[in-house]
Design a protein around this motif. Structure first.
Motif, PDB file in Angstrom:
ATOM      1  N   PRO A 368       1.057  55.219  42.634  1.00 48.51           N
ATOM      2  CA  PRO A 368       1.911  55.284  41.447  1.00 48.51           C
ATOM      3  C   PRO A 368       3.097  56.234  41.634  1.00 48.51           C
ATOM      4  N   ARG A 369       4.224  55.795  41.106  1.00 49.83           N
ATOM      5  CA  ARG A 369       5.430  56.629  41.156  1.00 49.83           C
ATOM      6  C   ARG A 369       5.310  57.808  40.196  1.00 49.83           C
ATOM      7  N   ARG A 370       4.757  57.548  39.000  1.00 50.48           N
ATOM      8  CA  ARG A 370       4.560  58.609  38.005  1.00 50.48           C
ATOM      9  C   ARG A 370       3.091  58.589  37.569  1.00 50.48           C
ATOM     10  N   PRO A 371       2.220  59.174  38.361  1.00 58.62           N
ATOM     11  CA  PRO A 371       0.793  59.127  38.020  1.00 58.62           C
ATOM     12  C   PRO A 371       0.477  59.933  36.768  1.00 58.62           C
ATOM     13  N   THR A 372      -0.565  59.510  36.072  1.00 58.25           N
ATOM     14  CA  THR A 372      -1.135  60.340  35.005  1.00 58.25           C
ATOM     15  C   THR A 372      -1.871  61.491  35.672  1.00 58.25           C
ATOM     16  N   VAL A 373      -1.513  62.708  35.333  1.00 53.50           N
ATOM     17  CA  VAL A 373      -2.105  63.890  35.968  1.00 53.50           C
ATOM     18  C   VAL A 373      -3.007  64.593  34.956  1.00 53.50           C
ATOM     19  N   VAL A 374      -4.280  64.703  35.303  1.00 53.64           N
ATOM     20  CA  VAL A 374      -5.228  65.447  34.476  1.00 53.64           C
ATOM     21  C   VAL A 374      -5.222  66.893  34.957  1.00 53.64           C
ATOM     22  N   VAL A 375      -4.824  67.806  34.087  1.00 58.26           N
ATOM     23  CA  VAL A 375      -4.699  69.215  34.450  1.00 58.26           C
ATOM     24  C   VAL A 375      -5.810  70.007  33.771  1.00 58.26           C
ATOM     25  N   GLY A 376      -6.696  70.565  34.579  1.00 58.96           N
ATOM     26  CA  GLY A 376      -7.770  71.402  34.058  1.00 58.96           C
ATOM     27  C   GLY A 376      -7.524  72.864  34.363  1.00 58.96           C
ATOM     28  N   GLN A 377      -7.758  73.704  33.372  1.00 56.93           N
ATOM     29  CA  GLN A 377      -7.603  75.161  33.507  1.00 56.93           C
ATOM     30  C   GLN A 377      -8.905  75.826  33.055  1.00 56.93           C
ATOM     31  N   GLN A 378      -9.956  75.687  33.867  1.00 51.67           N
ATOM     32  CA  GLN A 378     -11.246  76.242  33.469  1.00 51.67           C
ATOM     33  C   GLN A 378     -11.208  77.746  33.290  1.00 51.67           C
ATOM     34  N   TYR A 379     -10.314  78.402  33.998  1.00 54.42           N
ATOM     35  CA  TYR A 379     -10.253  79.865  33.907  1.00 54.42           C
ATOM     36  C   TYR A 379      -9.885  80.328  32.499  1.00 54.42           C
ATOM     37  N   VAL A 380      -9.286  79.444  31.709  1.00 54.31           N
ATOM     38  CA  VAL A 380      -8.983  79.779  30.316  1.00 54.31           C
ATOM     39  C   VAL A 380     -10.277  80.060  29.550  1.00 54.31           C
ATOM     40  N   LEU A 381     -11.319  79.286  29.864  1.00 53.94           N
ATOM     41  CA  LEU A 381     -12.619  79.483  29.217  1.00 53.94           C
ATOM     42  C   LEU A 381     -13.518  80.433  30.004  1.00 53.94           C
ATOM     43  N   ASP A 382     -13.346  80.460  31.326  1.00 55.82           N
ATOM     44  CA  ASP A 382     -14.234  81.226  32.198  1.00 55.82           C
ATOM     45  C   ASP A 382     -13.412  82.007  33.227  1.00 55.82           C
ATOM     46  N   PRO A 383     -12.939  83.202  32.875  1.00 54.38           N
ATOM     47  CA  PRO A 383     -12.103  83.984  33.798  1.00 54.38           C
ATOM     48  C   PRO A 383     -12.819  84.393  35.081  1.00 54.38           C
ATOM     49  N   SER A 384     -14.157  84.312  35.094  1.00 52.55           N
ATOM     50  CA  SER A 384     -14.898  84.738  36.287  1.00 52.55           C
ATOM     51  C   SER A 384     -14.673  83.814  37.476  1.00 52.55           C
ATOM     52  N   ARG A 385     -14.040  82.678  37.259  1.00 51.25           N
ATOM     53  CA  ARG A 385     -13.860  81.716  38.348  1.00 51.25           C
ATOM     54  C   ARG A 385     -12.697  82.063  39.278  1.00 51.25           C
ATOM     55  N   VAL A 386     -11.858  82.994  38.879  1.00 50.06           N
ATOM     56  CA  VAL A 386     -10.702  83.362  39.702  1.00 50.06           C
ATOM     57  C   VAL A 386     -10.606  84.879  39.784  1.00 50.06           C
ATOM     58  N   PRO A 387      -9.919  85.414  40.805  1.00 48.93           N
ATOM     59  CA  PRO A 387      -9.706  86.861  40.857  1.00 48.93           C
ATOM     60  C   PRO A 387      -8.905  87.348  39.645  1.00 48.93           C
ATOM     61  N   ASP A 388      -8.986  88.626  39.356  1.00 44.08           N
ATOM     62  CA  ASP A 388      -8.274  89.210  38.214  1.00 44.08           C
ATOM     63  C   ASP A 388      -6.787  88.880  38.286  1.00 44.08           C
ATOM     64  N   GLY A 389      -6.261  88.365  37.185  1.00 40.49           N
ATOM     65  CA  GLY A 389      -4.840  88.060  37.097  1.00 40.49           C
ATOM     66  C   GLY A 389      -4.424  86.753  37.734  1.00 40.49           C
ATOM     67  N   ALA A 390      -5.352  86.089  38.428  1.00 40.62           N
ATOM     68  CA  ALA A 390      -5.023  84.840  39.129  1.00 40.62           C
ATOM     69  C   ALA A 390      -5.330  83.633  38.244  1.00 40.62           C
ATOM     70  N   ALA A 391      -5.150  82.456  38.785  1.00 43.05           N
ATOM     71  CA  ALA A 391      -5.411  81.213  38.052  1.00 43.05           C
ATOM     72  C   ALA A 391      -5.719  80.116  39.063  1.00 43.05           C
ATOM     73  N   ALA A 392      -6.225  79.007  38.562  1.00 40.73           N
ATOM     74  CA  ALA A 392      -6.509  77.838  39.414  1.00 40.73           C
ATOM     75  C   ALA A 392      -6.349  76.584  38.578  1.00 40.73           C
ATOM     76  N   LEU A 393      -5.949  75.529  39.208  1.00 45.37           N
ATOM     77  CA  LEU A 393      -5.830  74.238  38.543  1.00 45.37           C
ATOM     78  C   LEU A 393      -6.828  73.261  39.148  1.00 45.37           C
ATOM     79  N   TRP A 394      -7.515  72.547  38.270  1.00 45.54           N
ATOM     80  CA  TRP A 394      -8.410  71.431  38.622  1.00 45.54           C
ATOM     81  C   TRP A 394      -7.671  70.167  38.228  1.00 45.54           C
ATOM     82  N   ILE A 395      -7.275  69.382  39.205  1.00 47.17           N
ATOM     83  CA  ILE A 395      -6.405  68.232  38.941  1.00 47.17           C
ATOM     84  C   ILE A 395      -7.138  66.955  39.338  1.00 47.17           C
TER      85      ILE A 395
END
Length: 532
Positions: A368-395
């Motif tokens: 697809p030229r313009r795919p539907t992208v599912v963007v997950g930000q679990q760290y919003v609910l569970d900060p323990s999943r990333v180092p302090d101040g960092a973030a991660a995307l589940w796509i």
């Protein structure tokens, strides 16, 4: 010596875990056999990018499980073994359009509809939810129960009593309607379409496939009611809680042991051969596999399977392929709309308009030229999943061909299939699509890891052609006809053999529905025989 148990469960995805646990809790001796080196199927948490970043490799969100009967039966034991859910009472989902327009789903439906441009749509949306909730017991029973059984007739009768024939017919019409058409016929504005049609991808559907009109209010009510719960510490802890509970119950768990074939005695399945070793089953074998594998590979040719069923299994269809992308970030993205920083899961889509095109491109063999992208930000609910101040995307990307024949944008060379170069090129397209709404994203990306359609198929034999949902969920292969028109029940034509997993009713997802249904039916049957 040959090991003999009451039941053998083949496959340890959520349905296998649920079935093995519920049978063992009732006193059955159970062997759980898994071809992979670990339990869980498409449930896992790993440091796939950098140390300290915990990524849910495949599935992540558990509204189907916490709202289902399997959770009701096992919640106390699983929480005793460490399972903990994290959720929010605020924004749970949303959609971001190419034009930057942001629509959000709040747990409170009244807050959600405040963004709707037409007063009649606000009324219609709340009425849609109310009508589903008024009939949730009947519709939930039909969608989650054994489809061809006396109990199903009771659910239908309950719906007819409450809705009368006109209202029941409206539900039937929604079942044969696509999500795009449902929204066009129900709402004046495009807000509900943008918010909910992309969610149909999570059920294996495209905007114009039948069934979307029924699932759209079901999905909306589920997220308003149950949110987007994630497992504290990662989805892998969900599997760990099951592992500990299975150990407590004395289940014989065998990993790294694929099942080569099923054992047949006088026309009845009486066990399996795994790793060259027979395991006998006194009462039942439950197989969480595809119909292709069950009828084409595992069952001996002399098994009493009607020729029509074997033929239907050969022609069983698989859906679009998918990809998982995990991104480690030095800091949270700077979204144009700062409300997105608090939303755990949202889609980049223009609703039916863009998602319909992307699905059509994928089904034509194109990237697809313009795919539907599912963007997950679990760290919003569970900060323990990333180092302090960092973030991660589940796509998650659910509109892909398994064997690309071309690129709709005319930019990427697909000649070698999912090569490293093609994967990197497509990941760059996806990240650029996200960066339109978070311009600082490129400078915060520390590492990424992609699970391609080929990777999915290699890891899990049920993900044929990279389809994570165990087969197409189009209406002719769903509900009353899942997995096969000639074998639509969990009890197969072969005595002693039961079919569970995402290829069977109620279909894909993390509800554990088929495992629960079969376990409870076996338990009830054994108790009735015991009383006699």
């Amino acid at each position: 010596m040959t090991r003999t148990v009451d039941a053998v469960v083949v496959g340890s995805g959520v349905n296998g875990l649920v079935a093995a646990t519920e049978l063992a809790k009732d006193g059955w001796s159970v062997a759980l056999v898994e071809q992979a080196d670990r339990l869980g199927g498409f449930i896992a948490t790993e440091e796939r990018t950098l140390p300290g970043y915990l990524h849910d490799t495949y599935s992540s969100w558990h509204p189907l499980f916490v709202s289902g009967d399997a959770y009701a039966a096992l919640a106390e034991d699983l929480h005793r073994h460490g399972l903990k859910y994290l959720n929010t009472d605020g924004f749970v989902s949303g959609t971001v359009g190419d034009d930057g327009r942001v629509l959000l789903v709040h747990r409170d439906p009244a807050t959600t509809v405040e963004a709707f441009g037409h007063a009649e749509d606000r009324t219609a949306y709340l009425a849609m939810l109310g009508r589903f909730l008024d009939n949730a017991d009947a519709i939930g029973g039909m969608l989650g129960g054994e489809p061809r059984s006396p109990r199903m007739l009771r659910h239908i009768a309950k719906l007819v009593r409450r809705e009368r024939f006109t209202g029941t017919e409206a539900w039937l019409r929604a079942t044969v309607t696509g999500g795009r058409s449902y929204c066009r016929g129900t709402f004046r504005g495009d807000e509900p379409d943008r918010l909910w049609v992309p969610w149909l991808l999570h059920a294996g559907l495209s905007p114009d496939q039948a069934g979307g009109g029924l699932l759209l209010p079901v999905l909306a009510a589920s997220l308003h009611g149950y949110g987007t719960p994630v497992v504290a510490g990662g989805a892998g802890r969900f599997v760990r809680a099951f592992e500990d509970l299975l150990g407590e119950l004395g289940v014989d768990v065998r990993t790294g042991q694929p099942v080569e074939r099923l054992l047949l005695t006088d026309g009845r399945v009486t066990g399996v051969v795994s790793g060259g070793e027979p395991i006998r089953a006194r009462r039942a074998v439950l197989a969480s596999v595809t119909p292709t594998a069950l009828y084409g590979e595992l069952l001996p040719q002399e098994a009493p399977v009607p020729p029509a069923v074997r033929d239907q299994a050969r022609r069983y269809r698989y859906g679009r392929a998918a990809m998982q992308l995990h991104v480690a970030l030095s800091a949270p993205p700077g979204w144009h709309d700062d409300r997105l920083a608090r939303v755990p899961l949202f889609h980049l889509s223009d609703g039916s308009a863009s998602t319909g095109i992307a699905c059509a491109e994928a089904e034509a063999g194109l990237l697809p030229r313009r795919p539907t992208v599912v963007v997950g930000q679990q760290y919003v609910l569970d900060p323990s999943r990333v180092p302090d101040g960092a973030a991660a995307l589940w796509i998650q990307l659910q509109e892909l061909p398994y064997r690309p024949a071309g690129d709709a944008a005319g930019e990427l060379d697909v000649g070698g299939g999912w090569t490293k170069a093609l994967t990197e090129g497509y990941v760059n397209r996806v990240l650029a699509r996200i960066a339109r709404h978070a311009p600082d994203l490129p400078g915060k990306v520390l590492a990424w890891d992609a699970v391609t359609p080929s990777d999915l198929a290699s890891y899990n034999p049920n993900a044929v052609a990279g389809d994570p949902y165990g087969g197409s969920t189009e209406l002719d292969q769903n509900l009353l006809w899942r997995p096969l028109p000639g074998a639509p029940r969990h009890a197969t034509p072969v005595p002693g053999l039961w079919h569970i997993g995402s290829s069977t009713h109620p279909g894909p997802g993390l509800g554990g529905g088929s495992g629960h249904l079969v376990a409870q039916r076996l338990i009830r049957g054994a108790r009735r025989r015991g009383r006699r």
